[in-house]
Enzyme design. Structure first.
Site, PDB file in Angstrom:
ATOM      1  N   ALA A  65     -34.298  -9.770   1.838  1.00  0.00           N
ATOM      2  CA  ALA A  65     -33.188 -10.724   1.874  1.00  0.00           C
ATOM      3  C   ALA A  65     -32.143 -10.188   2.842  1.00  0.00           C
ATOM      4  O   ALA A  65     -32.053  -8.976   3.068  1.00  0.00           O
ATOM      5  CB  ALA A  65     -32.604 -10.871   0.478  1.00  0.00           C
ATOM      6  N   GLY A 108     -37.277  -8.753  -0.608  1.00  0.00           N
ATOM      7  CA  GLY A 108     -37.667 -10.159  -0.648  1.00  0.00           C
ATOM      8  C   GLY A 108     -38.856 -10.459   0.247  1.00  0.00           C
ATOM      9  O   GLY A 108     -39.596 -11.418   0.003  1.00  0.00           O
ATOM     10  N   GLU A 111     -41.773  -9.640  -1.803  1.00  0.00           N
ATOM     11  CA  GLU A 111     -41.846 -10.670  -2.854  1.00  0.00           C
ATOM     12  C   GLU A 111     -42.366 -11.988  -2.285  1.00  0.00           C
ATOM     13  O   GLU A 111     -43.127 -12.703  -2.944  1.00  0.00           O
ATOM     14  CB  GLU A 111     -40.458 -10.836  -3.487  1.00  0.00           C
ATOM     15  CG  GLU A 111     -40.040  -9.565  -4.220  1.00  0.00           C
ATOM     16  CD  GLU A 111     -38.586  -9.578  -4.653  1.00  0.00           C
ATOM     17  OE1 GLU A 111     -37.705  -9.578  -3.774  1.00  0.00           O
ATOM     18  OE2 GLU A 111     -38.328  -9.580  -5.862  1.00  0.00           O
ATOM     19  N   GLU A 131     -34.726  -2.311  -3.161  1.00  0.00           N
ATOM     20  CA  GLU A 131     -33.424  -2.824  -3.604  1.00  0.00           C
ATOM     21  C   GLU A 131     -32.613  -1.795  -4.379  1.00  0.00           C
ATOM     22  O   GLU A 131     -31.385  -1.821  -4.380  1.00  0.00           O
ATOM     23  CB  GLU A 131     -33.622  -4.079  -4.479  1.00  0.00           C
ATOM     24  CG  GLU A 131     -34.172  -5.281  -3.726  1.00  0.00           C
ATOM     25  CD  GLU A 131     -35.679  -5.409  -3.769  1.00  0.00           C
ATOM     26  OE1 GLU A 131     -36.380  -4.403  -4.010  1.00  0.00           O
ATOM     27  OE2 GLU A 131     -36.185  -6.538  -3.564  1.00  0.00           O
TER      28      GLU A 131
HETATM   29  N1  CO8 Z   1     -30.901  -7.744   6.069  1.00  0.00           N
HETATM   30  C1  CO8 Z   1     -30.127  -7.870   7.166  1.00  0.00           C
HETATM   31  N2  CO8 Z   1     -30.376  -7.253   8.335  1.00  0.00           N
HETATM   32  C2  CO8 Z   1     -31.456  -6.439   8.378  1.00  0.00           C
HETATM   33  C3  CO8 Z   1     -32.300  -6.244   7.268  1.00  0.00           C
HETATM   34  C4  CO8 Z   1     -31.995  -6.946   6.063  1.00  0.00           C
HETATM   35  N3  CO8 Z   1     -32.760  -6.867   4.964  1.00  0.00           N
HETATM   36  N4  CO8 Z   1     -33.277  -5.365   7.618  1.00  0.00           N
HETATM   37  C5  CO8 Z   1     -33.054  -5.043   8.903  1.00  0.00           C
HETATM   38  N5  CO8 Z   1     -31.949  -5.677   9.360  1.00  0.00           N
HETATM   39  C6  CO8 Z   1     -31.364  -5.598  10.701  1.00  0.00           C
HETATM   40  C7  CO8 Z   1     -30.639  -4.297  10.908  1.00  0.00           C
HETATM   41  O1  CO8 Z   1     -29.323  -4.347  10.375  1.00  0.00           O
HETATM   42  C8  CO8 Z   1     -30.636  -4.196  12.427  1.00  0.00           C
HETATM   43  O2  CO8 Z   1     -29.645  -5.056  12.939  1.00  0.00           O
HETATM   44  P1  CO8 Z   1     -28.617  -4.531  14.082  1.00  0.00           P
HETATM   45  O3  CO8 Z   1     -29.494  -4.312  15.294  1.00  0.00           O
HETATM   46  O4  CO8 Z   1     -27.649  -5.657  14.227  1.00  0.00           O
HETATM   47  O5  CO8 Z   1     -28.033  -3.257  13.578  1.00  0.00           O
HETATM   48  C9  CO8 Z   1     -31.998  -4.802  12.795  1.00  0.00           C
HETATM   49  O6  CO8 Z   1     -32.399  -5.580  11.675  1.00  0.00           O
HETATM   50  C10 CO8 Z   1     -33.070  -3.752  13.052  1.00  0.00           C
HETATM   51  O7  CO8 Z   1     -33.124  -2.910  11.924  1.00  0.00           O
HETATM   52  P2  CO8 Z   1     -32.999  -1.298  12.014  1.00  0.00           P
HETATM   53  O8  CO8 Z   1     -32.192  -0.910  13.201  1.00  0.00           O
HETATM   54  O9  CO8 Z   1     -32.544  -0.797  10.682  1.00  0.00           O
HETATM   55  O10 CO8 Z   1     -34.536  -0.911  12.299  1.00  0.00           O
HETATM   56  P3  CO8 Z   1     -35.271   0.444  11.893  1.00  0.00           P
HETATM   57  O11 CO8 Z   1     -36.596   0.393  12.543  1.00  0.00           O
HETATM   58  O12 CO8 Z   1     -34.387   1.606  12.146  1.00  0.00           O
HETATM   59  O13 CO8 Z   1     -35.470   0.343  10.283  1.00  0.00           O
HETATM   60  C11 CO8 Z   1     -36.072  -0.729   8.223  1.00  0.00           C
HETATM   61  C12 CO8 Z   1     -36.308  -0.632   9.750  1.00  0.00           C
HETATM   62  C13 CO8 Z   1     -36.538   0.545   7.541  1.00  0.00           C
HETATM   63  C14 CO8 Z   1     -36.892  -1.924   7.733  1.00  0.00           C
HETATM   64  C15 CO8 Z   1     -34.566  -0.958   7.951  1.00  0.00           C
HETATM   65  O14 CO8 Z   1     -34.088  -2.022   8.774  1.00  0.00           O
HETATM   66  C16 CO8 Z   1     -34.238  -1.293   6.528  1.00  0.00           C
HETATM   67  O15 CO8 Z   1     -34.247  -0.417   5.683  1.00  0.00           O
HETATM   68  N6  CO8 Z   1     -33.924  -2.576   6.245  1.00  0.00           N
HETATM   69  C17 CO8 Z   1     -33.503  -2.991   4.940  1.00  0.00           C
HETATM   70  C18 CO8 Z   1     -34.667  -3.090   3.990  1.00  0.00           C
HETATM   71  C19 CO8 Z   1     -34.192  -3.491   2.625  1.00  0.00           C
HETATM   72  O16 CO8 Z   1     -33.404  -2.821   1.986  1.00  0.00           O
HETATM   73  N7  CO8 Z   1     -34.667  -4.643   2.136  1.00  0.00           N
HETATM   74  C20 CO8 Z   1     -34.322  -5.169   0.847  1.00  0.00           C
HETATM   75  C21 CO8 Z   1     -33.154  -6.087   0.960  1.00  0.00           C
HETATM   76  S1  CO8 Z   1     -32.573  -6.642  -0.640  1.00  0.00           S
HETATM   77  C22 CO8 Z   1     -33.678  -7.830  -1.096  1.00  0.00           C
HETATM   78  O17 CO8 Z   1     -34.604  -8.130  -0.376  1.00  0.00           O
HETATM   79  C23 CO8 Z   1     -33.444  -8.485  -2.405  1.00  0.00           C
HETATM   80  C24 CO8 Z   1     -34.396  -9.657  -2.588  1.00  0.00           C
HETATM   81  C25 CO8 Z   1     -34.033 -10.476  -3.771  1.00  0.00           C
HETATM   82  C26 CO8 Z   1     -32.895 -11.400  -3.506  1.00  0.00           C
HETATM   83  C27 CO8 Z   1     -32.814 -12.382  -4.627  1.00  0.00           C
HETATM   84  C28 CO8 Z   1     -31.437 -12.990  -4.743  1.00  0.00           C
HETATM   85  C29 CO8 Z   1     -31.337 -13.855  -5.976  1.00  0.00           C
END
Ligand code: CO8
Length: 257
Positions: A65, A108, A111, A131
């Site tokens: 998400a 997500g 999921e 998460e």
């Molecule tokens: N949301 C928003 N932006 C994201 C996300 C995300 N989940 N993942 C990556 N991005 C963005 C980064 O911020 C970055 O943007 P910018 O260039 O503007 O800084 C761009 O994508 C590239 O990402 P990275 O530079 O971080 O790339 P890396 O190769 O260094 O890392 C990773 C890749 C490991 C995947 C890393 O991006 C990461 O850890 N992302 C987050 C993963 C995460 O925590 N996901 C879970 C999110 S919470 C969720 O999904 C809850 C679901 C249920 C919701 C239900 C609601 C009712």
């Protein structure tokens, strides 16, 4: 409706839907949710589509998400708007959906892959429910679908530690249907879709419904449900066609009726 965060094409009874926000690793915001829900409602209604493939543009299927969208939300915002509730509309799609997981499938994104009926993963795919690192938990059905898919031991490991698993481990624990070389991913997913697309839509929908039901009900209830659907298919022309084709040693020509 024109789509901005996804692309949609269909040909020869197969739809291809691609989440297209590669700059944010296909983070799932509300617009993605609305567009995916809308396109799969269209797919359900379209008699020319039997099966779909869902994938992501770039190096992620979906990295979860959209954290930037969620970060300022209050409990009231989330609860009153039933934040992300429309993903249930995608999960309710009655035709088979294959997830072609090309890279990160996190939170997500994992999921979402689990809402699909088959997961075909690139050897570069990574799955996880990170998460907990954000001070929350899975929220799009992960605690349920992951536990049902891989059992308590592995689900607890993934949900409590937030660690990512690679495609080989995902295969070993039964989270995915197949793992293939990265460059072969789309050909494999489209090939599986092609096999499915040749079958009769009523039997595909019944098959999806009964396997889905198996996860919800007792064995006795599930067996009864399966039998009723199976018996119901004898009301279709395609049952006659499929069985006649076998007896007559020819290929079946299904009409979805
Ligand atoms: N949301 C928003 N932006 C994201 C996300 C995300 N989940 N993942 C990556 N991005 C963005 C980064 O911020 C970055 O943007 P910018 O260039 O503007 O800084 C761009 O994508 C590239 O990402 P990275 O530079 O971080 O790339 P890396 O190769 O260094 O890392 C990773 C890749 C490991 C995947 C890393 O991006 C990461 O850890 N992302 C987050 C993963 C995460 O925590 N996901 C879970 C999110 S919470 C969720 O999904 C809850 C679901 C249920 C919701 C239900 C609601 C009712």
């Amino acid at each position: 409706m024109s789509y901005e965060t996804i692309t949609f094409e269909h040909n020869a009874r197969i739809a291809l839907v691609t989440i297209n926000r590669p700059e944010s690793l296909n983070a799932l915001n509300q617009q993605v949710m609305r567009e995916v829900a809308h396109v799969f409602a269209e797919i359900d209604r379209n008699p020319d589509i039997a099966v779909s493939v869902l994938t992501g543009e770039g190096r992620a299927f979906a990295a979860g998400a959209d954290i930037k969208e969620m970060q300022p939300q209050s409990f009231s915002d989330m609860y009153v708007d039933d934040f992300f509730g429309q993903w249930d509309r995608f999960a309710a799609c009655r035709k088979p959906v294959i997830a072609a997981v090309n890279g990160f499938a996190l939170g997500g994104g994992c999921e979402l892959a689990m809402m699909c009926d088959m997961i075909i993963a690139s050897e570069k795919a990574k799955f996880g429910q990170p998460e907990i690192k954000l001070g929350v938990t899975p929220g799009m059905g992960g605690s349920i679908r992951l536990t049902k898919a891989v059992g308590k031991a592995k689900a607890m490991d993934m949900v409590l530690t937030g660690r990512m698993i690679d495609a080989a481990e995902a295969d070993r624990i039964g989270l995915v249907s197949r793992v293939v070389e990265h460059d072969a991913l789309m050909d494999t997913a489209m090939g599986a879709a092609k096999e499915i697309a040749d079958y009769s839509i009523p039997s595909l929908m019944a098959a999806k419904e009964m396997v889905g039901r198996a996860l919800e009900v007792s064995t006795a209830e599930g067996v009864k449900f399966e039998r009723r659907l199976f018996q119901g298919l004898f009301g279709t022309a395609d049952q006659k066609e499929g069985m006649s084709a076998f007896v007559e040693k020819r290929a079946a020509d299904f009409k979805d009726k």
